[in-house]
Motif scaffolding. Sequence first.
Motif, PDB file in Angstrom:
ATOM      1  N   GLU A   1       0.882  -1.166   0.000  1.00 35.35           N
ATOM      2  CA  GLU A   1       0.000   0.000   0.000  1.00 35.35           C
ATOM      3  C   GLU A   1       0.918   1.214   0.000  1.00 35.35           C
ATOM      4  N   TYR A   2       0.636   2.178  -0.872  1.00 37.25           N
ATOM      5  CA  TYR A   2       1.515   3.336  -1.029  1.00 37.25           C
ATOM      6  C   TYR A   2       0.851   4.593  -0.485  1.00 37.25           C
ATOM      7  N   SER A   3       1.615   5.400   0.236  1.00 36.86           N
ATOM      8  CA  SER A   3       1.115   6.704   0.666  1.00 36.86           C
ATOM      9  C   SER A   3       1.146   7.639  -0.540  1.00 36.86           C
ATOM     10  N   GLU A   4       0.443   8.757  -0.448  1.00 33.62           N
ATOM     11  CA  GLU A   4       0.437   9.729  -1.551  1.00 33.62           C
ATOM     12  C   GLU A   4       1.844  10.252  -1.821  1.00 33.62           C
ATOM     13  N   ASN A   5       2.577  10.531  -0.759  1.00 30.40           N
ATOM     14  CA  ASN A   5       3.950  11.008  -0.889  1.00 30.40           C
ATOM     15  C   ASN A   5       4.800   9.986  -1.651  1.00 30.40           C
ATOM     16  N   PHE A   6       4.643   8.712  -1.315  1.00 30.49           N
ATOM     17  CA  PHE A   6       5.419   7.651  -1.970  1.00 30.49           C
ATOM     18  C   PHE A   6       5.047   7.551  -3.450  1.00 30.49           C
ATOM     19  N   LYS A   7       3.754   7.614  -3.755  1.00 37.57           N
ATOM     20  CA  LYS A   7       3.316   7.553  -5.156  1.00 37.57           C
ATOM     21  C   LYS A   7       3.891   8.711  -5.961  1.00 37.57           C
ATOM     22  N   ASN A   8       3.871   9.911  -5.368  1.00 37.43           N
ATOM     23  CA  ASN A   8       4.415  11.083  -6.072  1.00 37.43           C
ATOM     24  C   ASN A   8       5.904  10.928  -6.336  1.00 37.43           C
ATOM     25  N   GLU A   9       6.652  10.426  -5.366  1.00 37.01           N
ATOM     26  CA  GLU A   9       8.095  10.209  -5.555  1.00 37.01           C
ATOM     27  C   GLU A   9       8.365   9.132  -6.605  1.00 37.01           C
ATOM     28  N   MET A  10       7.563   8.073  -6.596  1.00 33.57           N
ATOM     29  CA  MET A  10       7.731   7.023  -7.615  1.00 33.57           C
ATOM     30  C   MET A  10       7.524   7.605  -9.017  1.00 33.57           C
ATOM     31  N   ASN A  11       6.494   8.426  -9.165  1.00 32.45           N
ATOM     32  CA  ASN A  11       6.233   9.046 -10.469  1.00 32.45           C
ATOM     33  C   ASN A  11       7.352  10.006 -10.856  1.00 32.45           C
ATOM     34  N   ALA A  12       7.823  10.807  -9.902  1.00 31.85           N
ATOM     35  CA  ALA A  12       8.881  11.777 -10.197  1.00 31.85           C
ATOM     36  C   ALA A  12      10.185  11.079 -10.587  1.00 31.85           C
ATOM     37  N   LEU A  13      10.491   9.956  -9.931  1.00 26.49           N
ATOM     38  CA  LEU A  13      11.731   9.221 -10.221  1.00 26.49           C
ATOM     39  C   LEU A  13      11.560   8.177 -11.317  1.00 26.49           C
TER      40      LEU A  13
END
Length: 123
Positions: free
Chosen positions: A48-60
């Motif tokens: 399960e991903y937090s919003e912060n984690f999802k945003n970082e995954m997309n950015a990287l």
Amino acid sequence: MKKIKFFLIGLIPGLIIVFFVLNAKGASCSGYLPNSRVIAETLSKDFEYSENFKNEMNALKIDEKFLKDSIITLGKIDFDRSHAQKKPCPDYVITSPEKNPVYEITFEKCEEKAVLRSLKKFK
């Protein structure tokens, strides 16, 4: 000297047989250390991903397959910064790869799922 020869005559074939039998069954001794156990347990759970984690995954530009196969699998748990005894969900910090870390992940390992909280890239 004769006893050593008999010992080696039995030891060497015995080791070879054990090696091939264990290798054929896929047995490994690497899962007994705390780092390996935590990583194996984490990979066996639903993520399960937090919003912060999802945003970082997309950015990287990191996908879930790369996250599981490379970052987490090759990582090392930093037990000094983790709270392994926390109830009900212990939280961990993992740096990956083990030598010269590039990524750092903070996550909680609950009974049914692993909640990934933050992802950082160094350099």
